[in-house]
Enzyme design. Sequence first.
Site, PDB file in Angstrom:
ATOM      1  N   ASN A   1      -4.086  54.030  24.854  1.00  0.00           N
ATOM      2  CA  ASN A   1      -2.949  53.139  26.105  1.00  0.00           C
ATOM      3  C   ASN A   1      -2.448  53.859  26.579  1.00  0.00           C
ATOM      4  O   ASN A   1      -1.132  54.196  26.559  1.00  0.00           O
ATOM      5  CB  ASN A   1      -2.876  52.030  25.101  1.00  0.00           C
TER       6      ASN A   1
ATOM      7  N   LYS B   1      -0.349  53.039  28.909  1.00  0.00           N
ATOM      8  CA  LYS B   1       0.542  52.645  29.620  1.00  0.00           C
ATOM      9  C   LYS B   1       0.683  52.382  30.594  1.00  0.00           C
ATOM     10  O   LYS B   1      -0.332  53.029  31.330  1.00  0.00           O
ATOM     11  CB  LYS B   1       1.951  52.464  28.686  1.00  0.00           C
TER      12      LYS B   1
ATOM     13  N   HIS C   1      -0.949  42.830  23.779  1.00  0.00           N
ATOM     14  CA  HIS C   1       0.007  43.764  23.636  1.00  0.00           C
ATOM     15  C   HIS C   1       1.604  43.426  23.129  1.00  0.00           C
ATOM     16  O   HIS C   1       2.089  42.765  23.832  1.00  0.00           O
ATOM     17  CB  HIS C   1       0.014  45.011  24.402  1.00  0.00           C
TER      18      HIS C   1
ATOM     19  N   GLU D   1       4.464  44.927  23.916  1.00  0.00           N
ATOM     20  CA  GLU D   1       5.161  45.364  25.412  1.00  0.00           C
ATOM     21  C   GLU D   1       4.936  43.881  26.253  1.00  0.00           C
ATOM     22  O   GLU D   1       5.205  43.416  27.003  1.00  0.00           O
ATOM     23  CB  GLU D   1       4.590  46.264  25.608  1.00  0.00           C
TER      24      GLU D   1
ATOM     25  N   GLU E   1      -0.693  46.579  15.294  1.00  0.00           N
ATOM     26  CA  GLU E   1       0.795  47.882  15.855  1.00  0.00           C
ATOM     27  C   GLU E   1       1.610  47.505  15.172  1.00  0.00           C
ATOM     28  O   GLU E   1       2.475  46.274  16.160  1.00  0.00           O
ATOM     29  CB  GLU E   1       0.063  47.680  17.407  1.00  0.00           C
TER      30      GLU E   1
ATOM     31  N   GLY F   1       5.700  54.093  20.152  1.00  0.00           N
ATOM     32  CA  GLY F   1       7.132  54.289  20.156  1.00  0.00           C
ATOM     33  C   GLY F   1       8.053  55.456  20.155  1.00  0.00           C
ATOM     34  O   GLY F   1       8.890  56.098  20.691  1.00  0.00           O
TER      35      GLY F   1
ATOM     36  N   SER G   1       2.400  55.253  16.969  1.00  0.00           N
ATOM     37  CA  SER G   1       2.553  56.505  16.779  1.00  0.00           C
ATOM     38  C   SER G   1       1.815  57.221  16.006  1.00  0.00           C
ATOM     39  O   SER G   1       2.202  58.366  14.642  1.00  0.00           O
ATOM     40  CB  SER G   1       4.111  56.797  15.721  1.00  0.00           C
TER      41      SER G   1
HETATM   42  P1  13P Z   1       2.252  54.796  20.464  1.00  0.00           P
HETATM   43  O1  13P Z   1       1.397  55.602  19.652  1.00  0.00           O
HETATM   44  O2  13P Z   1       3.411  55.294  21.705  1.00  0.00           O
HETATM   45  O3  13P Z   1       3.748  54.883  19.973  1.00  0.00           O
HETATM   46  O4  13P Z   1       2.139  53.716  20.924  1.00  0.00           O
HETATM   47  C1  13P Z   1       1.012  52.625  20.621  1.00  0.00           C
HETATM   48  C2  13P Z   1       0.618  51.634  20.915  1.00  0.00           C
HETATM   49  O5  13P Z   1       1.566  51.045  21.804  1.00  0.00           O
HETATM   50  C3  13P Z   1      -0.688  52.341  21.911  1.00  0.00           C
HETATM   51  O6  13P Z   1      -1.454  50.490  22.295  1.00  0.00           O
END
Ligand code: 13P
Length: 252
Positions: free
Chosen positions: A9, A11, A97, A99, A169, A175, A215
Amino acid sequence: MRRNIVAGNWKMNNSFDEAEELVTDIAEYLEKNPVDDAEIIICPPFIYLEMTTDVSAESQFAVGAQNLCAYDKGAYTGEISAAMLAGLDVEYCIIGHSERRKYFGDTDEIIAAKIQQALKENISPIFCCGESLAEREAGNYKEVVQTQIEEALANLSADEMDNVIIAYEPVWAIGTGLNATPAQAQEMHAYIREILLENFSIAIANNTTILYGGSCNAGNAKEIFAQPDVDGGLIGGASLKANEFIQIITAF
Ligand code: 13P
Protein backbone atom coordinates in the site's frame (compact mmCIF):
# COMPACT_ATOMS: atom_id res chain seq x y z
CA MET A 1 -9.53 -18.96 -1.52
CA ARG A 2 -6.84 -18.86 1.16
CA ARG A 3 -3.33 -18.15 -0.08
CA ASN A 4 -0.18 -16.27 0.84
CA ILE A 5 -0.32 -12.63 -0.22
CA VAL A 6 1.97 -9.64 0.14
CA ALA A 7 0.29 -6.37 -0.84
CA GLY A 8 2.08 -3.02 -0.98
CA ASN A 9 0.00 0.00 0.00
CA TRP A 10 1.94 2.99 -1.28
CA LYS A 11 -0.56 5.44 0.26
CA MET A 12 -0.01 9.00 -1.13
CA ASN A 13 3.66 8.60 -1.99
CA ASN A 14 5.97 8.72 -5.04
CA SER A 15 6.24 10.96 -8.09
CA PHE A 16 5.30 9.38 -11.42
CA ASP A 17 8.96 8.69 -12.21
CA GLU A 18 9.58 7.12 -8.79
CA ALA A 19 6.43 5.02 -9.16
CA GLU A 20 7.47 3.77 -12.59
CA GLU A 21 10.97 2.92 -11.39
CA LEU A 22 9.62 1.02 -8.38
CA VAL A 23 7.17 -1.15 -10.35
CA THR A 24 9.76 -1.75 -13.06
CA ASP A 25 12.35 -2.84 -10.48
CA ILE A 26 9.86 -5.26 -8.92
CA ALA A 27 8.80 -6.61 -12.34
CA GLU A 28 12.45 -7.12 -13.36
CA TYR A 29 13.14 -9.01 -10.14
CA LEU A 30 10.09 -11.24 -10.64
CA GLU A 31 11.05 -11.98 -14.23
CA LYS A 32 14.37 -13.41 -13.05
CA ASN A 33 13.10 -14.87 -9.77
CA PRO A 34 9.45 -15.96 -10.00
CA VAL A 35 7.85 -16.23 -6.58
CA ASP A 36 5.72 -19.35 -6.47
CA ASP A 37 4.49 -19.38 -2.86
CA ALA A 38 2.87 -15.94 -2.67
CA GLU A 39 0.67 -13.61 -4.67
CA ILE A 40 2.01 -10.07 -4.95
CA ILE A 41 -0.25 -7.04 -5.18
CA ILE A 42 0.82 -3.43 -5.70
CA CYS A 43 -1.63 -0.67 -4.68
CA PRO A 44 -0.40 2.69 -6.02
CA PRO A 45 -2.32 6.00 -6.03
CA PHE A 46 -5.16 6.16 -8.59
CA ILE A 47 -3.24 8.15 -11.20
CA TYR A 48 -0.48 5.52 -11.39
CA LEU A 49 -2.87 2.59 -11.81
CA GLU A 50 -2.79 2.54 -15.61
CA MET A 51 1.00 2.60 -15.72
CA THR A 52 1.09 -0.13 -13.08
CA THR A 53 -1.43 -2.39 -14.82
CA ASP A 54 0.53 -1.94 -18.08
CA VAL A 55 3.65 -3.29 -16.35
CA SER A 56 1.72 -6.00 -14.48
CA ALA A 57 0.25 -7.35 -17.74
CA GLU A 58 3.75 -8.70 -18.49
CA SER A 59 4.64 -9.54 -14.90
CA GLN A 60 3.67 -11.75 -12.00
CA PHE A 61 2.14 -9.13 -9.73
CA ALA A 62 -1.46 -7.95 -9.60
CA VAL A 63 -2.74 -4.42 -9.05
CA GLY A 64 -5.02 -2.96 -6.40
CA ALA A 65 -6.49 0.48 -5.77
CA GLN A 66 -6.48 2.13 -2.35
CA ASN A 67 -10.12 3.23 -2.35
CA LEU A 68 -13.23 3.45 -4.51
CA CYS A 69 -16.55 5.27 -4.46
CA ALA A 70 -19.51 3.91 -2.50
CA TYR A 71 -21.83 4.88 -5.39
CA ASP A 72 -22.26 3.48 -8.90
CA LYS A 73 -21.74 6.52 -11.13
CA GLY A 74 -22.92 10.05 -11.72
CA ALA A 75 -22.53 13.42 -10.02
CA TYR A 76 -19.84 12.55 -7.46
CA THR A 77 -17.10 15.05 -8.26
CA GLY A 78 -13.62 13.73 -7.63
CA GLU A 79 -14.61 10.13 -7.10
CA ILE A 80 -13.52 6.92 -8.86
CA SER A 81 -15.99 4.06 -9.34
CA ALA A 82 -15.45 0.34 -9.07
CA ALA A 83 -16.42 -0.02 -12.75
CA MET A 84 -13.69 2.47 -13.74
CA LEU A 85 -11.12 0.44 -11.81
CA ALA A 86 -12.32 -2.82 -13.33
CA GLY A 87 -11.93 -1.21 -16.77
CA LEU A 88 -8.23 -0.73 -15.98
CA ASP A 89 -7.79 -4.39 -14.97
CA VAL A 90 -7.53 -3.52 -11.30
CA GLU A 91 -8.25 -6.76 -9.42
CA TYR A 92 -8.11 -5.63 -5.78
CA CYS A 93 -9.08 -2.63 -3.70
CA ILE A 94 -8.14 -1.70 -0.13
CA ILE A 95 -11.37 -0.77 1.66
CA GLY A 96 -11.82 0.52 5.19
CA HIS A 97 -8.21 1.47 5.87
CA SER A 98 -7.90 3.25 9.24
CA GLU A 99 -6.56 6.36 7.48
CA ARG A 100 -9.77 6.54 5.43
CA ARG A 101 -11.82 5.99 8.58
CA LYS A 102 -9.87 8.69 10.46
CA TYR A 103 -9.31 11.44 7.87
CA PHE A 104 -12.08 10.92 5.31
CA GLY A 105 -15.06 9.87 7.39
CA ASP A 106 -15.40 6.32 6.09
CA THR A 107 -17.96 4.78 8.44
CA ASP A 108 -18.81 1.10 8.75
CA GLU A 109 -21.86 1.80 6.57
CA ILE A 110 -19.85 3.49 3.82
CA ILE A 111 -17.27 0.71 3.98
CA ALA A 112 -20.01 -1.93 3.57
CA ALA A 113 -21.31 -0.05 0.50
CA LYS A 114 -17.80 0.16 -0.98
CA ILE A 115 -17.35 -3.59 -0.50
CA GLN A 116 -20.61 -4.17 -2.40
CA GLN A 117 -19.41 -1.93 -5.23
CA ALA A 118 -16.11 -3.78 -5.47
CA LEU A 119 -17.70 -7.23 -5.48
CA LYS A 120 -20.20 -6.18 -8.15
CA GLU A 121 -17.26 -5.45 -10.46
CA ASN A 122 -15.36 -8.59 -9.50
CA ILE A 123 -12.75 -6.60 -7.59
CA SER A 124 -11.56 -8.35 -4.42
CA PRO A 125 -11.81 -6.09 -1.39
CA ILE A 126 -8.83 -6.03 0.96
CA PHE A 127 -10.93 -5.12 3.98
CA CYS A 128 -8.99 -3.48 6.82
CA CYS A 129 -9.85 -3.68 10.49
CA GLY A 130 -7.94 -2.93 13.66
CA GLU A 131 -8.11 -1.21 17.01
CA SER A 132 -6.57 2.05 18.23
CA LEU A 133 -4.00 2.22 21.01
CA ALA A 134 -6.66 3.44 23.47
CA GLU A 135 -8.87 0.49 22.56
CA ARG A 136 -6.01 -1.96 23.02
CA GLU A 137 -5.08 -0.43 26.36
CA ALA A 138 -8.71 -0.51 27.47
CA GLY A 139 -8.74 -4.23 26.70
CA ASN A 140 -11.73 -4.15 24.34
CA TYR A 141 -9.78 -4.58 21.11
CA LYS A 142 -11.41 -7.87 20.22
CA GLU A 143 -14.91 -6.37 20.45
CA VAL A 144 -13.82 -3.40 18.30
CA VAL A 145 -12.51 -5.65 15.54
CA GLN A 146 -15.55 -7.92 15.80
CA THR A 147 -17.90 -4.96 15.29
CA GLN A 148 -15.88 -3.66 12.33
CA ILE A 149 -15.99 -7.07 10.66
CA GLU A 150 -19.65 -7.74 11.35
CA GLU A 151 -20.76 -4.28 10.17
CA ALA A 152 -18.81 -4.61 6.92
CA LEU A 153 -19.08 -8.27 6.02
CA ALA A 154 -21.93 -10.02 7.84
CA ASN A 155 -24.40 -9.53 4.98
CA LEU A 156 -22.19 -11.11 2.35
CA SER A 157 -22.90 -14.52 0.84
CA ALA A 158 -20.43 -17.39 1.06
CA ASP A 159 -19.54 -16.86 -2.61
CA GLU A 160 -18.89 -13.19 -2.00
CA MET A 161 -16.75 -13.97 1.06
CA ASP A 162 -14.62 -16.14 -1.16
CA ASN A 163 -13.39 -12.94 -2.84
CA VAL A 164 -12.74 -10.98 0.36
CA ILE A 165 -9.31 -10.61 1.91
CA ILE A 166 -9.09 -9.32 5.46
CA ALA A 167 -6.17 -7.21 6.70
CA TYR A 168 -5.75 -6.88 10.45
CA GLU A 169 -3.98 -3.56 10.96
CA PRO A 170 -3.76 -2.35 14.56
CA VAL A 171 -3.78 1.45 14.27
CA TRP A 172 -1.05 1.79 16.90
CA ALA A 173 1.32 -0.21 14.69
CA ILE A 174 0.77 1.73 11.45
CA GLY A 175 3.71 3.93 10.50
CA THR A 176 5.04 3.87 14.05
CA GLY A 177 7.81 1.30 13.74
CA LEU A 178 6.06 -0.54 16.57
CA ASN A 179 4.75 -3.73 14.95
CA ALA A 180 2.46 -6.15 16.72
CA THR A 181 4.52 -9.04 18.05
CA PRO A 182 4.06 -12.30 16.14
CA ALA A 183 2.07 -13.58 19.15
CA GLN A 184 -0.20 -10.52 19.17
CA ALA A 185 -0.80 -10.87 15.43
CA GLN A 186 -1.51 -14.59 15.79
CA GLU A 187 -3.96 -13.99 18.65
CA MET A 188 -5.99 -11.55 16.58
CA HIS A 189 -5.87 -13.54 13.36
CA ALA A 190 -7.12 -16.62 15.21
CA TYR A 191 -9.83 -14.48 16.79
CA ILE A 192 -10.86 -13.14 13.36
CA ARG A 193 -11.31 -16.75 12.20
CA GLU A 194 -13.57 -17.31 15.23
CA ILE A 195 -15.65 -14.30 14.17
CA LEU A 196 -15.90 -15.76 10.66
CA LEU A 197 -16.93 -19.09 12.12
CA GLU A 198 -19.68 -17.47 14.20
CA ASN A 199 -21.02 -15.39 11.31
CA PHE A 200 -20.47 -17.75 8.39
CA SER A 201 -19.05 -21.26 8.47
CA ILE A 202 -16.01 -23.34 9.28
CA ALA A 203 -15.10 -23.33 5.59
CA ILE A 204 -15.07 -19.53 5.42
CA ALA A 205 -13.18 -19.30 8.72
CA ASN A 206 -10.49 -21.63 7.37
CA ASN A 207 -10.38 -20.41 3.77
CA THR A 208 -10.25 -16.63 4.18
CA THR A 209 -6.89 -14.98 3.60
CA ILE A 210 -5.97 -12.76 6.55
CA LEU A 211 -3.04 -10.35 6.23
CA TYR A 212 -1.20 -8.49 8.95
CA GLY A 213 -0.37 -4.79 8.51
CA GLY A 214 1.47 -2.30 10.70
CA SER A 215 5.24 -1.64 10.59
CA CYS A 216 5.81 -4.95 8.83
CA ASN A 217 9.25 -4.87 7.22
CA ALA A 218 12.10 -7.02 5.91
CA GLY A 219 13.30 -7.62 9.47
CA ASN A 220 10.09 -8.94 11.00
CA ALA A 221 8.05 -10.32 8.06
CA LYS A 222 9.38 -13.87 8.25
CA GLU A 223 8.44 -14.38 11.88
CA ILE A 224 5.02 -12.75 11.50
CA PHE A 225 4.18 -14.69 8.30
CA ALA A 226 5.20 -17.94 10.03
CA GLN A 227 2.25 -17.67 12.44
CA PRO A 228 -0.37 -20.30 11.59
CA ASP A 229 -3.26 -17.87 11.04
CA VAL A 230 -1.25 -15.15 9.28
CA ASP A 231 -1.31 -15.44 5.47
CA GLY A 232 0.95 -12.52 4.61
CA GLY A 233 1.07 -8.77 4.94
CA LEU A 234 -0.29 -5.41 3.87
CA ILE A 235 2.85 -3.32 3.74
CA GLY A 236 3.02 0.48 3.90
CA GLY A 237 6.39 2.24 4.22
CA ALA A 238 8.46 -0.85 3.46
CA SER A 239 6.69 -1.31 0.10
CA LEU A 240 8.20 1.94 -1.20
CA LYS A 241 11.71 0.50 -1.56
CA ALA A 242 12.11 -2.26 -4.15
CA ASN A 243 14.83 -4.05 -2.20
CA GLU A 244 12.89 -4.16 1.02
CA PHE A 245 9.61 -5.13 -0.65
CA ILE A 246 11.41 -7.96 -2.47
CA GLN A 247 12.75 -9.28 0.84
CA ILE A 248 9.19 -9.27 2.20
CA ILE A 249 7.63 -11.08 -0.78
CA THR A 250 10.24 -13.80 -0.38
CA ALA A 251 9.74 -14.14 3.40
CA PHE A 252 7.41 -17.18 3.35
P1 13P B 1 3.19 0.77 7.60
O1 13P B 1 3.71 -0.52 7.05
O2 13P B 1 3.89 1.97 7.01
O3 13P B 1 3.14 0.76 9.09
O4 13P B 1 1.67 0.90 7.09
C1 13P B 1 0.83 -0.19 7.21
C2 13P B 1 -0.41 0.11 6.47
O5 13P B 1 -1.17 0.99 6.82
C3 13P B 1 -0.68 -0.70 5.25
O6 13P B 1 -1.97 -0.48 4.79
